[in-house]
Design a protein around this motif. Sequence first.
Motif, PDB file in Angstrom:
ATOM      1  N   SER A   1      -2.520  -1.252  -9.685  1.00 45.92           N
ATOM      2  CA  SER A   1      -2.628  -0.357  -8.727  1.00 45.92           C
ATOM      3  C   SER A   1      -3.926   0.537  -8.982  1.00 45.92           C
ATOM      4  O   SER A   1      -4.943   0.283  -9.492  1.00 45.92           O
ATOM      5  CB  SER A   1      -1.328   0.642  -8.778  1.00 45.92           C
ATOM      6  OG  SER A   1      -1.264   1.345  -9.954  1.00 45.92           O
TER       7      SER A   1
ATOM      8  N   LYS B   1       2.841   2.175  -2.397  1.00 48.93           N
ATOM      9  CA  LYS B   1       2.791   2.420  -3.693  1.00 48.93           C
ATOM     10  C   LYS B   1       4.259   1.801  -4.318  1.00 48.93           C
ATOM     11  O   LYS B   1       4.976   2.418  -5.157  1.00 48.93           O
ATOM     12  CB  LYS B   1       2.768   4.016  -3.817  1.00 48.93           C
ATOM     13  CG  LYS B   1       1.737   4.858  -3.504  1.00 48.93           C
ATOM     14  CD  LYS B   1       1.664   6.339  -3.562  1.00 48.93           C
ATOM     15  CE  LYS B   1       0.536   6.778  -3.117  1.00 48.93           C
ATOM     16  NZ  LYS B   1       0.577   8.333  -3.289  1.00 48.93           N
TER      17      LYS B   1
ATOM     18  N   HIS C   1       5.315   3.412  -7.662  1.00 47.63           N
ATOM     19  CA  HIS C   1       3.967   3.672  -8.582  1.00 47.63           C
ATOM     20  C   HIS C   1       3.546   5.073  -8.172  1.00 47.63           C
ATOM     21  O   HIS C   1       3.812   5.381  -6.825  1.00 47.63           O
ATOM     22  CB  HIS C   1       3.137   2.353  -8.286  1.00 47.63           C
ATOM     23  CG  HIS C   1       3.636   1.297  -8.842  1.00 47.63           C
ATOM     24  ND1 HIS C   1       4.736   0.339  -8.468  1.00 47.63           N
ATOM     25  CD2 HIS C   1       2.963   0.250  -9.778  1.00 47.63           C
ATOM     26  CE1 HIS C   1       4.865  -0.759  -9.153  1.00 47.63           C
ATOM     27  NE2 HIS C   1       4.067  -0.629 -10.033  1.00 47.63           N
ATOM     28  N   ASP C   2       2.372   5.469  -8.670  1.00 42.46           N
ATOM     29  CA  ASP C   2       1.638   6.571  -8.397  1.00 42.46           C
ATOM     30  C   ASP C   2       0.473   6.296  -7.255  1.00 42.46           C
ATOM     31  O   ASP C   2      -0.298   7.296  -6.864  1.00 42.46           O
ATOM     32  CB  ASP C   2       1.002   7.090  -9.780  1.00 42.46           C
ATOM     33  CG  ASP C   2       2.012   7.769 -10.485  1.00 42.46           C
ATOM     34  OD1 ASP C   2       3.200   8.137  -9.881  1.00 42.46           O
ATOM     35  OD2 ASP C   2       2.140   7.824 -11.589  1.00 42.46           O
ATOM     36  N   ALA C   3       0.148   5.104  -7.311  1.00 44.72           N
ATOM     37  CA  ALA C   3      -1.090   4.735  -6.304  1.00 44.72           C
ATOM     38  C   ALA C   3      -0.609   3.213  -5.505  1.00 44.72           C
ATOM     39  O   ALA C   3       0.295   2.782  -6.052  1.00 44.72           O
ATOM     40  CB  ALA C   3      -2.372   4.591  -6.978  1.00 44.72           C
ATOM     41  N   PRO C   4      -1.318   3.264  -4.594  1.00 43.94           N
ATOM     42  CA  PRO C   4      -1.279   1.574  -3.748  1.00 43.94           C
ATOM     43  C   PRO C   4      -1.360   0.565  -4.756  1.00 43.94           C
ATOM     44  O   PRO C   4      -2.138   0.639  -5.590  1.00 43.94           O
ATOM     45  CB  PRO C   4      -2.255   1.622  -2.743  1.00 43.94           C
ATOM     46  CG  PRO C   4      -2.435   2.868  -2.509  1.00 43.94           C
ATOM     47  CD  PRO C   4      -2.184   3.942  -3.687  1.00 43.94           C
TER      48      PRO C   4
ATOM     49  N   GLU D   1       0.788  -1.029   0.161  1.00 43.29           N
ATOM     50  CA  GLU D   1      -0.138   0.209  -0.013  1.00 43.29           C
ATOM     51  C   GLU D   1       0.824   1.179  -0.035  1.00 43.29           C
ATOM     52  O   GLU D   1       0.456   2.470  -0.101  1.00 43.29           O
ATOM     53  CB  GLU D   1      -0.927   0.037   1.235  1.00 43.29           C
ATOM     54  CG  GLU D   1      -2.023  -1.065   0.885  1.00 43.29           C
ATOM     55  CD  GLU D   1      -2.979  -0.896   2.264  1.00 43.29           C
ATOM     56  OE1 GLU D   1      -3.027   0.095   2.971  1.00 43.29           O
ATOM     57  OE2 GLU D   1      -4.065  -1.585   2.199  1.00 43.29           O
TER      58      GLU D   1
ATOM     59  N   ASP E   1      -4.788   3.225  -9.170  1.00 42.97           N
ATOM     60  CA  ASP E   1      -5.058   4.287 -10.461  1.00 42.97           C
ATOM     61  C   ASP E   1      -5.643   3.769 -11.624  1.00 42.97           C
ATOM     62  O   ASP E   1      -5.929   4.343 -12.382  1.00 42.97           O
ATOM     63  CB  ASP E   1      -3.645   4.946 -10.779  1.00 42.97           C
ATOM     64  CG  ASP E   1      -2.658   4.116 -11.064  1.00 42.97           C
ATOM     65  OD1 ASP E   1      -2.794   2.762 -11.517  1.00 42.97           O
ATOM     66  OD2 ASP E   1      -1.639   4.567 -11.510  1.00 42.97           O
TER      67      ASP E   1
END
Length: 275
Positions: free
Chosen positions: A263, A218, A243-246, A216, A265
């Motif tokens: 993820s 990212k 990453h840009d999100a979990p 989580e 996003d």
Amino acid sequence: TVASAADDGTLRLWDAASGAATRTMNHGGALRSLESSADGTKLLSMGSDRTVKLWNAADGASLLAIPAAAADLTTASLAGDGQQIAVAAADGIKIYQADGKLLERIESPLPVPGGIVWTEPSRGLIVCRADGRLDAQSIAVQQAVAMPDAGTQHLAVSPDGKWLLTAGAMPIIRCWPIANGLVVPPAAVRGLTAAAGPITDLAFSPDGMHFAASSEDKTVAVWDTAAFAAAAGDLPPKWKLAHDAPVRGLALTNTEPRLATCSDDGFVAMWDLRS
């Protein structure tokens, strides 16, 4: 080919090189899990509609639909050879043949929150229970081991059947040696610091040369299995990917090697780990 599952009930197959969707299948309910057989020819999906379905990965044909269960399902797992299916619910576990024949019922005194994996050869199960115990189930023996961490939900077994990975609410992976289908006592378990947040998925590459964990926080961390086996104690990952999100799911390939991640996003990403 990369497979993905979504809340709209669709499974999609993607061309890893071009990123184009090549096939879409409809499960019928929001998808909660997706697994592949070791050879990549079959896919197993579990939905919020309490059904489990088996698919031909080549043409998207439905091979099996296990009818809706009486209790909410928590997880489903496809044996590496694609011949058996384990389905866990609040009242226990059911084992099916790939043709839908019910083989066995395993009663559980407590719900299985989400962690269940087949050992190799594909005739034994390792199950994480809600009371924080780890069960190894086989035809003749059952083993229960207390877990060092609460909230363990994710399990992965190496293709050679020698290692079990467990993780969950803690940012740590526990690595358990396996002998004859059973996990060794907790004193021999090693811990790896994987992330700064809860672990969301674990996976080995099909050849067992690498394993990875998503979080989580990212990130995804990837280790070299041989380097891990030769080291003592904690070992930094060989690769750490932001990453840009979990990140919710991942899969590794044998060659190159490559990594697929999904993820929050809404994107499925392919990573060339050589670069």
